[in-house]
Design a protein around this motif. Structure first.
Motif, PDB file in Angstrom:
ATOM      1  N   GLY A  58       2.448  -9.140   4.411  1.00  0.00           N
ATOM      2  CA  GLY A  58       1.335 -10.011   4.739  1.00  0.00           C
ATOM      3  C   GLY A  58       0.160  -9.761   3.832  1.00  0.00           C
ATOM      4  N   ASP A  59      -1.034  -9.955   4.366  1.00  0.00           N
ATOM      5  CA  ASP A  59      -2.254  -9.788   3.596  1.00  0.00           C
ATOM      6  C   ASP A  59      -2.458  -8.332   3.197  1.00  0.00           C
ATOM      7  OD1 ASP A  59      -2.747 -12.474   3.937  1.00  0.00           O
ATOM      8  OD2 ASP A  59      -4.006 -12.158   5.718  1.00  0.00           O
ATOM      9  N   THR A  60      -3.262  -8.141   2.148  1.00  0.00           N
ATOM     10  CA  THR A  60      -3.621  -6.782   1.730  1.00  0.00           C
ATOM     11  C   THR A  60      -4.462  -6.130   2.823  1.00  0.00           C
ATOM     12  OG1 THR A  60      -3.596  -7.405  -0.601  1.00  0.00           O
ATOM     13  CG2 THR A  60      -4.813  -5.414  -0.010  1.00  0.00           C
ATOM     14  N   VAL A  61      -4.076  -4.936   3.230  1.00  0.00           N
ATOM     15  CA  VAL A  61      -4.801  -4.210   4.288  1.00  0.00           C
ATOM     16  C   VAL A  61      -5.414  -2.918   3.763  1.00  0.00           C
ATOM     17  CG1 VAL A  61      -3.535  -5.200   6.218  1.00  0.00           C
ATOM     18  CG2 VAL A  61      -2.627  -3.155   5.063  1.00  0.00           C
ATOM     19  N   GLY A  62      -5.233  -2.635   2.483  1.00  0.00           N
ATOM     20  CA  GLY A  62      -5.830  -1.431   1.933  1.00  0.00           C
ATOM     21  C   GLY A  62      -5.367  -1.151   0.514  1.00  0.00           C
ATOM     22  N   LEU A  63      -6.067  -0.213  -0.111  1.00  0.00           N
ATOM     23  CA  LEU A  63      -5.640   0.337  -1.397  1.00  0.00           C
ATOM     24  C   LEU A  63      -5.269   1.799  -1.189  1.00  0.00           C
ATOM     25  CD1 LEU A  63      -8.342  -0.975  -3.930  1.00  0.00           C
ATOM     26  CD2 LEU A  63      -6.113  -1.984  -3.390  1.00  0.00           C
ATOM     27  N   LEU A  64      -4.239   2.240  -1.864  1.00  0.00           N
ATOM     28  CA  LEU A  64      -3.796   3.630  -1.772  1.00  0.00           C
ATOM     29  C   LEU A  64      -3.826   4.257  -3.157  1.00  0.00           C
ATOM     30  CD1 LEU A  64      -2.659   5.857   0.105  1.00  0.00           C
ATOM     31  CD2 LEU A  64      -0.368   5.098  -0.572  1.00  0.00           C
ATOM     32  N   ILE A  65      -4.681   5.271  -3.316  1.00  0.00           N
ATOM     33  CA  ILE A  65      -4.736   6.069  -4.542  1.00  0.00           C
ATOM     34  C   ILE A  65      -3.852   7.290  -4.345  1.00  0.00           C
ATOM     35  CG2 ILE A  65      -6.256   7.298  -6.134  1.00  0.00           C
ATOM     36  CD1 ILE A  65      -8.600   5.733  -4.812  1.00  0.00           C
ATOM     37  N   GLU A  66      -3.034   7.617  -5.335  1.00  0.00           N
ATOM     38  CA  GLU A  66      -2.134   8.767  -5.222  1.00  0.00           C
ATOM     39  C   GLU A  66      -2.280   9.666  -6.444  1.00  0.00           C
ATOM     40  OE1 GLU A  66       1.632   7.146  -2.671  1.00  0.00           O
ATOM     41  OE2 GLU A  66       1.258   6.139  -4.578  1.00  0.00           O
ATOM     42  N   VAL A  67      -2.646  10.916  -6.179  1.00  0.00           N
ATOM     43  CA  VAL A  67      -2.780  11.923  -7.223  1.00  0.00           C
ATOM     44  C   VAL A  67      -1.705  12.976  -6.975  1.00  0.00           C
ATOM     45  CG1 VAL A  67      -4.266  13.656  -8.272  1.00  0.00           C
ATOM     46  CG2 VAL A  67      -5.259  11.508  -7.432  1.00  0.00           C
ATOM     47  N   THR A  68      -0.709  13.012  -7.836  1.00  0.00           N
ATOM     48  CA  THR A  68       0.423  13.917  -7.664  1.00  0.00           C
ATOM     49  C   THR A  68       0.165  15.227  -8.394  1.00  0.00           C
ATOM     50  OG1 THR A  68       1.931  12.033  -7.545  1.00  0.00           O
ATOM     51  CG2 THR A  68       2.912  14.192  -7.964  1.00  0.00           C
ATOM     52  N   GLY A  69       0.261  16.321  -7.657  1.00  0.00           N
ATOM     53  CA  GLY A  69       0.048  17.629  -8.258  1.00  0.00           C
ATOM     54  C   GLY A  69       1.210  18.068  -9.129  1.00  0.00           C
ATOM     55  N   GLY A  70       0.955  19.089  -9.935  1.00  0.00           N
ATOM     56  CA  GLY A  70       1.990  19.591 -10.841  1.00  0.00           C
ATOM     57  C   GLY A  70       2.940  20.577 -10.199  1.00  0.00           C
ATOM     58  N   HIS A  71       2.687  20.963  -8.937  1.00  0.00           N
ATOM     59  CA  HIS A  71       3.531  21.929  -8.237  1.00  0.00           C
ATOM     60  C   HIS A  71       3.880  21.381  -6.856  1.00  0.00           C
ATOM     61  CE1 HIS A  71       2.286  24.865 -11.292  1.00  0.00           C
ATOM     62  NE2 HIS A  71       1.050  24.419 -11.094  1.00  0.00           N
ATOM     63  N   PRO A  72       5.012  21.792  -6.296  1.00  0.00           N
ATOM     64  CA  PRO A  72       5.383  21.298  -4.972  1.00  0.00           C
ATOM     65  C   PRO A  72       4.427  21.794  -3.893  1.00  0.00           C
ATOM     66  CG  PRO A  72       6.903  23.023  -5.697  1.00  0.00           C
ATOM     67  CD  PRO A  72       6.030  22.701  -6.874  1.00  0.00           C
ATOM     68  N   LEU A 143      -6.866   6.660   1.062  1.00  0.00           N
ATOM     69  CA  LEU A 143      -6.654   5.348   1.666  1.00  0.00           C
ATOM     70  C   LEU A 143      -7.994   4.641   1.823  1.00  0.00           C
ATOM     71  CD1 LEU A 143      -5.000   3.177   3.156  1.00  0.00           C
ATOM     72  CD2 LEU A 143      -5.340   4.509   5.257  1.00  0.00           C
ATOM     73  N   LEU A 144      -8.097   3.460   1.243  1.00  0.00           N
ATOM     74  CA  LEU A 144      -9.283   2.616   1.364  1.00  0.00           C
ATOM     75  C   LEU A 144      -8.875   1.403   2.199  1.00  0.00           C
ATOM     76  CD1 LEU A 144     -10.324   2.904  -2.381  1.00  0.00           C
ATOM     77  CD2 LEU A 144     -11.210   4.243  -0.459  1.00  0.00           C
ATOM     78  N   ASP A 145      -9.228   1.436   3.471  1.00  0.00           N
ATOM     79  CA  ASP A 145      -8.716   0.509   4.483  1.00  0.00           C
ATOM     80  C   ASP A 145      -9.612  -0.724   4.586  1.00  0.00           C
ATOM     81  OD1 ASP A 145      -7.579  -0.639   6.751  1.00  0.00           O
ATOM     82  OD2 ASP A 145      -7.374   1.272   7.801  1.00  0.00           O
ATOM     83  N   VAL A 146      -9.006  -1.919   4.587  1.00  0.00           N
ATOM     84  CA  VAL A 146      -9.778  -3.144   4.853  1.00  0.00           C
ATOM     85  C   VAL A 146      -9.318  -3.812   6.146  1.00  0.00           C
ATOM     86  CG1 VAL A 146     -10.464  -3.621   2.481  1.00  0.00           C
ATOM     87  CG2 VAL A 146      -8.277  -4.491   3.314  1.00  0.00           C
ATOM     88  N   ASP A 147      -8.756  -3.021   7.049  1.00  0.00           N
ATOM     89  CA  ASP A 147      -8.369  -3.551   8.364  1.00  0.00           C
ATOM     90  C   ASP A 147      -8.688  -2.503   9.423  1.00  0.00           C
ATOM     91  OD1 ASP A 147      -7.247  -5.478  10.123  1.00  0.00           O
ATOM     92  OD2 ASP A 147      -5.348  -4.389  10.139  1.00  0.00           O
ATOM     93  N   GLU A 148      -9.904  -1.934   9.344  1.00  0.00           N
ATOM     94  CA  GLU A 148     -10.312  -0.902  10.285  1.00  0.00           C
ATOM     95  C   GLU A 148     -11.199  -1.460  11.382  1.00  0.00           C
ATOM     96  OE1 GLU A 148     -12.744   2.634  11.728  1.00  0.00           O
ATOM     97  OE2 GLU A 148     -13.274   0.640  11.065  1.00  0.00           O
ATOM     98  N   HIS A 149     -12.210  -2.237  11.007  1.00  0.00           N
ATOM     99  CA  HIS A 149     -13.152  -2.746  12.005  1.00  0.00           C
ATOM    100  C   HIS A 149     -12.547  -3.829  12.889  1.00  0.00           C
ATOM    101  CE1 HIS A 149     -16.156  -0.527   9.665  1.00  0.00           C
ATOM    102  NE2 HIS A 149     -16.910  -0.618  10.741  1.00  0.00           N
ATOM    103  N   THR A 150     -11.389  -4.337  12.526  1.00  0.00           N
ATOM    104  CA  THR A 150     -10.662  -5.242  13.416  1.00  0.00           C
ATOM    105  C   THR A 150     -10.083  -4.496  14.614  1.00  0.00           C
ATOM    106  OG1 THR A 150      -8.580  -4.909  12.241  1.00  0.00           O
ATOM    107  CG2 THR A 150      -9.990  -6.710  11.475  1.00  0.00           C
ATOM    108  N   GLY A 151      -9.965  -3.167  14.483  1.00  0.00           N
ATOM    109  CA  GLY A 151      -9.285  -2.377  15.497  1.00  0.00           C
ATOM    110  C   GLY A 151      -7.790  -2.302  15.275  1.00  0.00           C
ATOM    111  N   GLY A 152      -7.300  -3.027  14.248  1.00  0.00           N
ATOM    112  CA  GLY A 152      -5.870  -3.007  13.975  1.00  0.00           C
ATOM    113  C   GLY A 152      -5.411  -1.807  13.178  1.00  0.00           C
ATOM    114  N   PHE A 153      -6.328  -1.176  12.422  1.00  0.00           N
ATOM    115  CA  PHE A 153      -6.011  -0.015  11.593  1.00  0.00           C
ATOM    116  C   PHE A 153      -4.805  -0.298  10.697  1.00  0.00           C
ATOM    117  CE2 PHE A 153      -7.878   2.802  15.200  1.00  0.00           C
ATOM    118  CZ  PHE A 153      -9.155   2.414  14.852  1.00  0.00           C
ATOM    119  N   GLY A 154      -4.827  -1.513  10.127  1.00  0.00           N
ATOM    120  CA  GLY A 154      -3.674  -1.946   9.351  1.00  0.00           C
ATOM    121  C   GLY A 154      -3.419  -1.106   8.123  1.00  0.00           C
ATOM    122  N   GLY A 155      -4.472  -0.619   7.468  1.00  0.00           N
ATOM    123  CA  GLY A 155      -4.271   0.205   6.288  1.00  0.00           C
ATOM    124  C   GLY A 155      -3.562   1.504   6.616  1.00  0.00           C
ATOM    125  N   ALA A 156      -4.010   2.162   7.687  1.00  0.00           N
ATOM    126  CA  ALA A 156      -3.374   3.414   8.095  1.00  0.00           C
ATOM    127  C   ALA A 156      -1.920   3.174   8.506  1.00  0.00           C
ATOM    128  CB  ALA A 156      -4.151   4.048   9.233  1.00  0.00           C
TER     129      ALA A 156
END
Length: 392
Positions: A58-72, A143-156
């Motif tokens: 469906g619609d965009t509900v957030g942006l997800l930035i991912e920074v992967t470390g060099g070690h497990p 996580l940069l959520d654009v569906d939080e104030h709706t109460g839906g917490f769609g990004g999460a």
């Protein structure tokens, strides 16, 4: 431009892109974020909501930035919303709700406090850690959520459901508030109650009660219901609030239906099952005392559990320790309102909330955020993450 100036500039541009939940198009505010992230080479992607049975995105509900470390190692997440509450009465504001201006050290405009400044700060932290990713263990998700104030917490929800995302070991949510770290919150159980009555003309000789009259009786039963107090394990008691009562039109018709909304804030000792049982007893008493052509119907609409983090557990311990090392004395707090931490707790993911800059007018008039606090707040989150990511 310094790191703090860069964050403030981003926050200003976000505030100047209105993103009121359910009102504005989120494209412009997401575009500001995407331009900023792309310009700094940060890996990100859009998250989409689920349309249901179709299985399509469906619609965009957030942006997800991912920074992967060099070690497990485990992944940790920062979360801030970039949708906002509505403006309310714009005539009551002393400045434009989308101004983004800085006056006397305060960033002004809707979203300054909740939570565009935090979103910009988390982007700045992600950019810094991306440059030293090889020395990190595990990874960082923002996580940069654009569906939080709706109460839906769609990004999460989309983040947790995304098969390509690593499930975080814990989350730190960037709600504002300079003296406390939220480590728990009451849960909630919400329902709409359909109250029926004998419809007809208000001037007729019939005396059977209409739906609004029966709903008024139900409201009294609900508000007079006994709730337990706080117990030793959880510091807040449950709370019941009737939030709406809709029924009838005009004066000459007796309505046959009235809908009542009830919001119950729950605790571990008084959970959603206890809340539903209490409302069911009130409804049963209504139908016995004031009969109607049809039984009263309860339709639950939302529920999630209360939570409280284990003392000494992560990520709260790292955040509190980092604050202490930065010279701040933060108090752990269990909040009355619910937050995304409740949703995450239901998924077994510990979350903190409520540490950020001082603020005024949140969800109200003349919202603003204190920029004087930004360096200290950023330093605390940075230090906590470096501890959690076992940076080398």
């Amino acid at each position: 431009m310094t790191a703090h100036a860069d964050v403030i500039d981003l926050a200003q541009r976000l505030i100047r892109r209105p993103s009121r939940a359910g009102i504005d198009d989120y494209g412009p505010v997401l575009g500001v974020l995407e331009d900023w992230l792309t310009g700094r080479g940060l890996p990100y992607r859009r998250l989409h909501g689920d349309t249901g049975d179709t299985g399509d995105t469906g619609d965009t509900v957030g942006l997800l930035i991912e920074v992967t470390g060099g070690h497990p190692g485990p992944w940790w997440a920062l979360d801030a919303c970039v949708d906002t509450a509505p403006y309310g009465d714009e005539a009551a504001w002393s400045f434009a709700p989308d101004s983004g201006e800085i006056t006397d050290g305060w960033l002004r405009g809707r979203g300054a406090a909740d939570s565009k400044l935090a979103a910009a700060m988390f982007c700045g932290i992600a950019a810094e850690l991306h440059e030293r990713a090889d020395g990190l263990h595990g990874g960082l998700a923002v996580l940069l959520d654009v569906d939080e104030h709706t109460g839906g917490f769609g990004g999460a929800r989309a983040h947790l459901a995304d098969p390509a995302a690593v499930r975080p070991a814990g989350v730190m949510i960037g709600y504002p508030g300079f003296d406390e770290v939220v480590v728990g919150g009451r849960g909630l159980w919400r329902a709409t109650i359909a109250v029926h009555g004998a419809s007809g003309h208000s001037g007729s000789r019939r005396t059977a009660p209409g739906a609004v009259s029966r709903a008024a009786h139900l409201v009294r039963l609900l508000e007079e219901a006994e709730l337990p107090g706080a117990d030793g394990e959880f510091p807040l008691p449950p709370k019941l609030t009737v939030t709406f009562c809709h029924g009838g039109e005009g004066f000459s018709a007796v309505p046959g239906l009235c809908e009542v909304g009830v919001d119950i804030r729950t605790t571990p000792a008084f959970d959603e099952r206890a809340a539903e049982r209490l409302v069911g007893q009130a409804v049963g008493a209504l139908d016995v005392r004031v009969p109607a052509p049809r039984p009263t119907a309860i339709a639950p609409v939302a529920s999630w559990p209360a939570y409280r983090l284990v003392e000494g557990g992560q990520p709260a311990a790292a955040l509190l320790d980092a604050a202490s090392r930065e010279g701040l004395a933060l108090r752990p707090k269990t909040a009355g309102p619910s937050n995304i931490g409740n949703l995450l707790a239901g998924e077994g993911i510990p979350a903190t909330a409520g540490f950020g800059v001082r603020h005024e007018g949140l969800h109200g008039v003349d919202e603003r955020a204190c920029l004087k606090d930004l360096p200290a707040v950023r330093a605390v989150y940075r230090r906590a993450l470096l501890t959690l990511l076992n940076a080398s």
